[in-house]
Design a protein around this motif. Structure first.
Motif, PDB file in Angstrom:
ATOM      1  N   SER A 181       0.018  12.615  -0.561  1.00  0.00           N
ATOM      2  CA  SER A 181       0.478  13.666   0.342  1.00  0.00           C
ATOM      3  C   SER A 181       1.244  13.061   1.515  1.00  0.00           C
ATOM      4  O   SER A 181       1.038  11.905   1.899  1.00  0.00           O
ATOM      5  CB  SER A 181      -0.715  14.459   0.882  1.00  0.00           C
ATOM      6  OG  SER A 181      -1.503  13.643   1.745  1.00  0.00           O
ATOM      7  N   ALA A 182       2.089  13.880   2.112  1.00  0.00           N
ATOM      8  CA  ALA A 182       2.830  13.442   3.302  1.00  0.00           C
ATOM      9  C   ALA A 182       1.873  13.094   4.436  1.00  0.00           C
ATOM     10  O   ALA A 182       2.129  12.170   5.215  1.00  0.00           O
ATOM     11  CB  ALA A 182       3.807  14.534   3.731  1.00  0.00           C
ATOM     12  N   ALA A 183       0.769  13.838   4.516  1.00  0.00           N
ATOM     13  CA  ALA A 183      -0.201  13.586   5.590  1.00  0.00           C
ATOM     14  C   ALA A 183      -0.841  12.207   5.445  1.00  0.00           C
ATOM     15  O   ALA A 183      -1.035  11.492   6.437  1.00  0.00           O
ATOM     16  CB  ALA A 183      -1.274  14.670   5.577  1.00  0.00           C
TER      17      ALA A 183
ATOM     18  N   VAL B 299       0.844  -1.201   0.000  1.00  0.00           N
ATOM     19  CA  VAL B 299       0.000   0.000   0.000  1.00  0.00           C
ATOM     20  C   VAL B 299       0.880   1.252   0.000  1.00  0.00           C
ATOM     21  O   VAL B 299       0.593   2.234  -0.707  1.00  0.00           O
ATOM     22  CB  VAL B 299      -0.962  -0.015   1.204  1.00  0.00           C
ATOM     23  CG1 VAL B 299      -1.640   1.347   1.382  1.00  0.00           C
ATOM     24  CG2 VAL B 299      -2.022  -1.105   1.024  1.00  0.00           C
ATOM     25  N   ALA B 300       1.960   1.238   0.767  1.00  0.00           N
ATOM     26  CA  ALA B 300       2.875   2.386   0.798  1.00  0.00           C
ATOM     27  C   ALA B 300       3.488   2.640  -0.583  1.00  0.00           C
ATOM     28  O   ALA B 300       3.652   3.803  -0.994  1.00  0.00           O
ATOM     29  CB  ALA B 300       3.976   2.150   1.827  1.00  0.00           C
ATOM     30  N   GLU B 301       3.808   1.573  -1.303  1.00  0.00           N
ATOM     31  CA  GLU B 301       4.350   1.725  -2.661  1.00  0.00           C
ATOM     32  C   GLU B 301       3.322   2.369  -3.583  1.00  0.00           C
ATOM     33  O   GLU B 301       3.652   3.248  -4.397  1.00  0.00           O
ATOM     34  CB  GLU B 301       4.760   0.364  -3.212  1.00  0.00           C
ATOM     35  CG  GLU B 301       5.971  -0.238  -2.530  1.00  0.00           C
ATOM     36  CD  GLU B 301       6.186  -1.693  -2.916  1.00  0.00           C
ATOM     37  OE1 GLU B 301       5.361  -2.241  -3.688  1.00  0.00           O
ATOM     38  OE2 GLU B 301       7.172  -2.291  -2.454  1.00  0.00           O
ATOM     39  N   ILE B 302       2.076   1.946  -3.473  1.00  0.00           N
ATOM     40  CA  ILE B 302       1.019   2.495  -4.333  1.00  0.00           C
ATOM     41  C   ILE B 302       0.748   3.960  -3.985  1.00  0.00           C
ATOM     42  O   ILE B 302       0.412   4.770  -4.856  1.00  0.00           O
ATOM     43  CB  ILE B 302      -0.259   1.637  -4.196  1.00  0.00           C
ATOM     44  CG1 ILE B 302       0.007   0.223  -4.745  1.00  0.00           C
ATOM     45  CG2 ILE B 302      -1.441   2.270  -4.915  1.00  0.00           C
ATOM     46  CD1 ILE B 302      -1.044  -0.794  -4.385  1.00  0.00           C
ATOM     47  N   ALA B 303       0.936   4.289  -2.703  1.00  0.00           N
ATOM     48  CA  ALA B 303       0.648   5.656  -2.241  1.00  0.00           C
ATOM     49  C   ALA B 303       1.880   6.558  -2.257  1.00  0.00           C
ATOM     50  O   ALA B 303       1.857   7.647  -1.670  1.00  0.00           O
ATOM     51  CB  ALA B 303       0.074   5.595  -0.825  1.00  0.00           C
ATOM     52  N   GLN B 304       2.926   6.153  -2.959  1.00  0.00           N
ATOM     53  CA  GLN B 304       4.189   6.896  -2.899  1.00  0.00           C
ATOM     54  C   GLN B 304       4.070   8.338  -3.384  1.00  0.00           C
ATOM     55  O   GLN B 304       4.839   9.209  -2.958  1.00  0.00           O
ATOM     56  CB  GLN B 304       5.268   6.164  -3.685  1.00  0.00           C
ATOM     57  CG  GLN B 304       4.965   5.999  -5.165  1.00  0.00           C
ATOM     58  CD  GLN B 304       6.004   5.132  -5.863  1.00  0.00           C
ATOM     59  OE1 GLN B 304       7.030   5.640  -6.310  1.00  0.00           O
ATOM     60  NE2 GLN B 304       5.746   3.836  -5.940  1.00  0.00           N
ATOM     61  N   ASN B 305       3.096   8.615  -4.266  1.00  0.00           N
ATOM     62  CA  ASN B 305       2.930   9.975  -4.782  1.00  0.00           C
ATOM     63  C   ASN B 305       1.832  10.749  -4.059  1.00  0.00           C
ATOM     64  O   ASN B 305       1.481  11.861  -4.464  1.00  0.00           O
ATOM     65  CB  ASN B 305       2.621   9.932  -6.283  1.00  0.00           C
ATOM     66  CG  ASN B 305       3.777   9.337  -7.077  1.00  0.00           C
ATOM     67  OD1 ASN B 305       4.943   9.607  -6.772  1.00  0.00           O
ATOM     68  ND2 ASN B 305       3.461   8.533  -8.082  1.00  0.00           N
TER      69      ASN B 305
ATOM     70  N   LEU C 138      -1.071   6.320   7.009  1.00  0.00           N
ATOM     71  CA  LEU C 138      -0.860   4.896   6.761  1.00  0.00           C
ATOM     72  C   LEU C 138       0.171   4.316   7.724  1.00  0.00           C
ATOM     73  O   LEU C 138       0.040   3.177   8.181  1.00  0.00           O
ATOM     74  CB  LEU C 138      -0.393   4.670   5.319  1.00  0.00           C
ATOM     75  CG  LEU C 138      -1.371   5.023   4.204  1.00  0.00           C
ATOM     76  CD1 LEU C 138      -0.713   4.795   2.843  1.00  0.00           C
ATOM     77  CD2 LEU C 138      -2.651   4.202   4.306  1.00  0.00           C
ATOM     78  N   GLU C 139       1.188   5.104   8.028  1.00  0.00           N
ATOM     79  CA  GLU C 139       2.286   4.626   8.867  1.00  0.00           C
ATOM     80  C   GLU C 139       1.927   4.606  10.349  1.00  0.00           C
ATOM     81  O   GLU C 139       2.256   3.654  11.067  1.00  0.00           O
ATOM     82  CB  GLU C 139       3.516   5.515   8.652  1.00  0.00           C
ATOM     83  CG  GLU C 139       4.715   5.167   9.524  1.00  0.00           C
ATOM     84  CD  GLU C 139       5.283   3.795   9.233  1.00  0.00           C
ATOM     85  OE1 GLU C 139       5.772   3.148  10.177  1.00  0.00           O
ATOM     86  OE2 GLU C 139       5.243   3.362   8.065  1.00  0.00           O
ATOM     87  N   LYS C 140       1.233   5.621  10.812  1.00  0.00           N
ATOM     88  CA  LYS C 140       1.054   5.804  12.250  1.00  0.00           C
ATOM     89  C   LYS C 140      -0.345   5.486  12.775  1.00  0.00           C
ATOM     90  O   LYS C 140      -0.488   5.106  13.943  1.00  0.00           O
ATOM     91  CB  LYS C 140       1.397   7.260  12.624  1.00  0.00           C
ATOM     92  CG  LYS C 140       2.825   7.672  12.296  1.00  0.00           C
ATOM     93  CD  LYS C 140       3.843   6.875  13.097  1.00  0.00           C
ATOM     94  CE  LYS C 140       5.259   7.379  12.843  1.00  0.00           C
ATOM     95  NZ  LYS C 140       6.276   6.576  13.571  1.00  0.00           N
ATOM     96  N   GLU C 141      -1.374   5.658  11.945  1.00  0.00           N
ATOM     97  CA  GLU C 141      -2.737   5.534  12.465  1.00  0.00           C
ATOM     98  C   GLU C 141      -3.450   4.253  12.054  1.00  0.00           C
ATOM     99  O   GLU C 141      -4.329   3.778  12.774  1.00  0.00           O
ATOM    100  CB  GLU C 141      -3.559   6.759  12.038  1.00  0.00           C
ATOM    101  CG  GLU C 141      -3.029   8.057  12.627  1.00  0.00           C
ATOM    102  CD  GLU C 141      -3.972   9.217  12.380  1.00  0.00           C
ATOM    103  OE1 GLU C 141      -5.185   9.063  12.612  1.00  0.00           O
ATOM    104  OE2 GLU C 141      -3.485  10.268  11.929  1.00  0.00           O
TER     105      GLU C 141
END
Length: 370
Positions: A176-178, A168-174, A183-186
């Motif tokens: 927003s930082a938010a 999912v992180a790869e797909i969302a690489q572009n 995805l990482e923290k919540e």
């Protein structure tokens, strides 16, 4: 309709006889669990009857041995309140995901995680992989500022939660930082291991399953479970359970398969037939006791090994299960590497350097055959 806190991607007979049954039994016992919205992510129209049959009630026949005693019972599963398909009902899937859901479960088969060419597209496409569809849904939930959600993949992939998170992180690489921080923290990504032999489907929905059932869930801060059930185990690490499953149950299957291949056995031989054969059963018990057990002793897991072996023997001897050795023997060389060669490596890593001639010979012979 009552809100559904569980959204499940996948309609397999395994899920029907596993987590859907767990949640149903928890609901029957008065727990505040479920109900479930099931989503067919493949869009396969041939499975429409199954999708319809899941809602309301469907049967699961539990047949096998429990502590050596025969079990035969039919359980009515009533946990599924709604069934949708991403091919037709995407907007409703998105609404439920954003407004109702606390837990997302999945078992999307061998191809579910496989990347597709359209995965990076900003617009939804039915041809997307499950991780890409999930990314779209998580974007919508993030934009709606809803409370955090827990993702619980049940695919048979080591560290399945971490693997799904990375994809999912790869797909969302572009993005927003938010959103990436969300995805990482919540979002809580959960690793788990599932185990139950579900031998055949019932029509239009339902399944036949063995009594044994396990959903081992790796603990982490903030973890919640969809329900409480005797088949659900919260563990600090999945390593021990993975070792037992791979190096006892799976190794035992491949040990039988190797002997069957070497003897040019008949195509209709079943695992339970070999459990009734004194010579074959003695050979299995010998290799487990003399070559596998020392590794578990070295790892400090002898008590868990000694408890797991009788359960495995019951599963192998299930008189209602037609588990063909010919099926187990498919891709045998690769399985020997994953189950037997890996056990030998694991044993040495744990400090067990005892002789294991039977297993070593299997590895050598199959390496030459490959």
């Amino acid at each position: 309709m009552h809100p559904t806190p569980i959204l499940q991607f996948g309609t397999s007979r395994f899920l029907q006889a596993h987590v859907d049954l767990f949640v149903s039994q928890a609901m029957d016992r008065g727990q505040n669990a479920g109900p479930i919205t099931i989503v067919q992510s493949s869009g396969d129209p041939s499975r429409s009857k199954r999708l319809e049959g899941l809602v309301g009630s469907y049967p699961v026949r539990v047949e096998g041995l429990d502590e050596g005693k025969k079990v035969q019972e039919t359980i009515k599963v009533r946990s599924v309140a709604r069934a949708l398909t991403t091919a037709v009902d995407w907007q409703e899937v998105a609404r439920v995901f954003v407004e109702e859901v606390e837990f997302v479960l999945s078992n999307t088969g061998d191809k579910g995680f496989a990347p597709q060419l359209c995965d990076m597209d900003r617009a939804f496409d039915q041809a997307m992989s499950y991780p890409a569809k999930l990314t779209h849904l998580l974007r919508l939930r993030f934009e709606a500022n809803r409370k955090p959600i827990q993702i619980m993949p049940m695919e048979l992939i080591a560290e399945n939660g971490a693997v799904l998170k990375q994809r999912v992180a790869e797909i969302a690489q572009n993005d927003s930082a938010a959103f990436k921080q969300y995805l990482e923290k919540e979002v809580i990504w959960v690793n788990s291991l599932v185990d139950r032999i579900v031998s055949e489907p019932l029509e239009p929905a339902g399944a036949v399953a063995e009594p044994y059932a396990l959903w081992a869930i790796e603990n982490q801060p903030g973890l919640k479970v969809p329900c409480e059930h005797e088949g659900i185990k919260i563990v600090e690490s999945l390593d021990e359970i993975e070792a037992l499953k791979l190096f006892v149950l799976n190794l035992g299957h491949s040990f039988f398969a190797d002997r069957w291949l070497a003897s040019n056995g008949a195509a209709d031989v079943l695992v339970r037939h070999l459990m009734d054969d004194e010579q074959e059963l003695t050979a299995l018990k010998k290799v487990l006791a003399e070559e596998v057990r020392p590794a578990f002793c070295a790892a400090g897991l002898e008590e868990k090994f000694d408890a797991y072996v009788p359960v495995t023997m019951d599963r192998f001897a299930n008189p209602f299960l037609d588990h063909k050795i010919a099926d187990i023997a498919q891709n045998h060389q690769q399985k020997v590497q994953r189950r037997i060669r890996a056990m030998l490596d694991w044993a040495a890593e744990k400090g067990d350097h005892s002789d294991k001639p039977i297993l070593q010979n299997i590895v050598i012979r199959n390496r030459e055959a490959a």
